[in-house]
Design an enzyme around this catalytic site. Structure first.
Site, short mmCIF file in Angstrom:
data_model
loop_
_atom_site.label_atom_id
_atom_site.label_comp_id
_atom_site.label_asym_id
_atom_site.label_seq_id
_atom_site.Cartn_x
_atom_site.Cartn_y
_atom_site.Cartn_z
N SER A 90 0.78 -1.12 -0.02
CA SER A 90 0.05 -0.07 0.11
C SER A 90 0.94 1.37 0.11
CB SER A 90 -0.76 -0.11 1.28
OG SER A 90 -1.74 1.12 1.32
N SER A 91 0.55 2.40 0.84
CA SER A 91 1.23 3.47 0.88
C SER A 91 1.00 4.15 2.09
CB SER A 91 0.95 4.55 -0.21
OG SER A 91 1.52 5.62 -0.25
N LYS B 39 -4.96 2.70 -3.08
CA LYS B 39 -4.30 1.93 -2.13
C LYS B 39 -4.90 1.73 -0.76
CE LYS B 39 -0.09 1.12 -3.95
NZ LYS B 39 0.23 -0.19 -4.33
N TYR C 184 -4.19 7.79 -6.66
CA TYR C 184 -3.17 6.71 -6.26
C TYR C 184 -3.45 6.36 -4.72
CZ TYR C 184 1.22 4.79 -4.83
OH TYR C 184 2.30 3.87 -4.42
#
Length: 260
Positions: A151-152, A169, A165
């Site tokens: 993920s982020s 995620k 984005y």
């Protein structure tokens, strides 16, 4: 890897998407150092993939590169067949042990600037692609195996021009919890690693190649620097290992303490 693996006649095998560069490559190499073998995917740069294969071989382990277009779910059945054939031909096995859903893409954009094309491209790779690829290869994951989705840190904190984005995620993080439940009956653990700012060629190497950006990131990070691929890969391989056999459905941020 754990003592139980060392006692086994077969190495653990990991399938790492986007394993020819960046975090994916670092994960392949760290898994090899831990005694594992890998199947890595690449999109269109076979030479990069072959370089990773050679570096894995230099560590005394085996790696096989397979092409994958994560944005085209119509190809996933054939890809799963290729994985199955590779397992038989290379290891004499029907299953692999670890899936690392690492491959992704990036497009900048805000609510006012993002286009429908941007939306479809990011959802297609980062969420739809990950979902249906996992669906196709899940029967090939060995019971008591492990899945790590990437993920982020941006699902927790705001970064300008990263709305799509980060949202995709976020969807992956919810999916992780559902997959942990659905695959848990087979003893398969599913977790998320959420990297912070990491110096790779992602986003055109924005962080890797820009000292000013590096300084900004370091200033807001508790450990006082930006991340590198090996910071993330080490956490991924540790989470895959049997030592973390009681960890599933979790999001673990690996970001040096950014925006605490």
């Amino acid at each position: 890897m754990s003592n139980s693996q060392e006692a086994s006649d077969q190495p653990r095998i990991g399938l790492i998407t986007g394993g020819s560069r960046g975090i994916g490559k670092a994960t392949a190499l760290d898994l090899a150092r831990a005694g594992g073998d890998v199947i890595i995917t690449y999109r269109d740069n076979r030479d990069e993939a072959e370089t990773t294969v050679k570096e894995v071989a230099d560590l005394g382990r085996r790696a096989v590169p397979l092409a994958l277009e994560l944005g085209d779910a119509r190809t996933f059945e054939a890809f799963a067949d290729a994985v199955a054939a590779t397992l038989q031909e290379t290891w004499g096995r029907d299953t692999f042990d670890y899936l690392v859903n690492n491959a992704g893409s990036q497009r900048a954009g805000s609510l006012t600037t993002a286009t429908e094309e941007d939306f479809d491209a990011l959802v297609g790779v980062q969420f739809k692609g990950l979902f249906f690829l996992t669906q196709k290869v899940a029967p090939l994951i060995a019971d008591n195996g492990s899945v790590v989705n990437i993920s982020s840190g941006m699902t927790r904190f705001y970064v300008p021009e990263r709305v799509l984005y980060s949202a995709t995620k976020g969807a992956v993080e919810v999916l992780t919890r559902y997959l942990a439940q659905e695959l848990g009956g087979r003893g398969i653990r599913v977790n998320t690693i959420a990297p912070g700012a990491t110096a790779t060629d992602f986003s055109g190497g924005l962080l890797r190649d820009n000292p000013a950006v590096q300084q900004v990131v370091a200033s807001m990070t508790a450990l006082g620097r930006h991340g590198v691929a090996e910071d993330i890969s080490g956490a991924i391989v540790a989470l895959l290992d049997d030592a973390n056999r009681w960890v599933t459905g979790q999001r673990i941020e690996v970001a040096g303490g950014v925006h605490l």
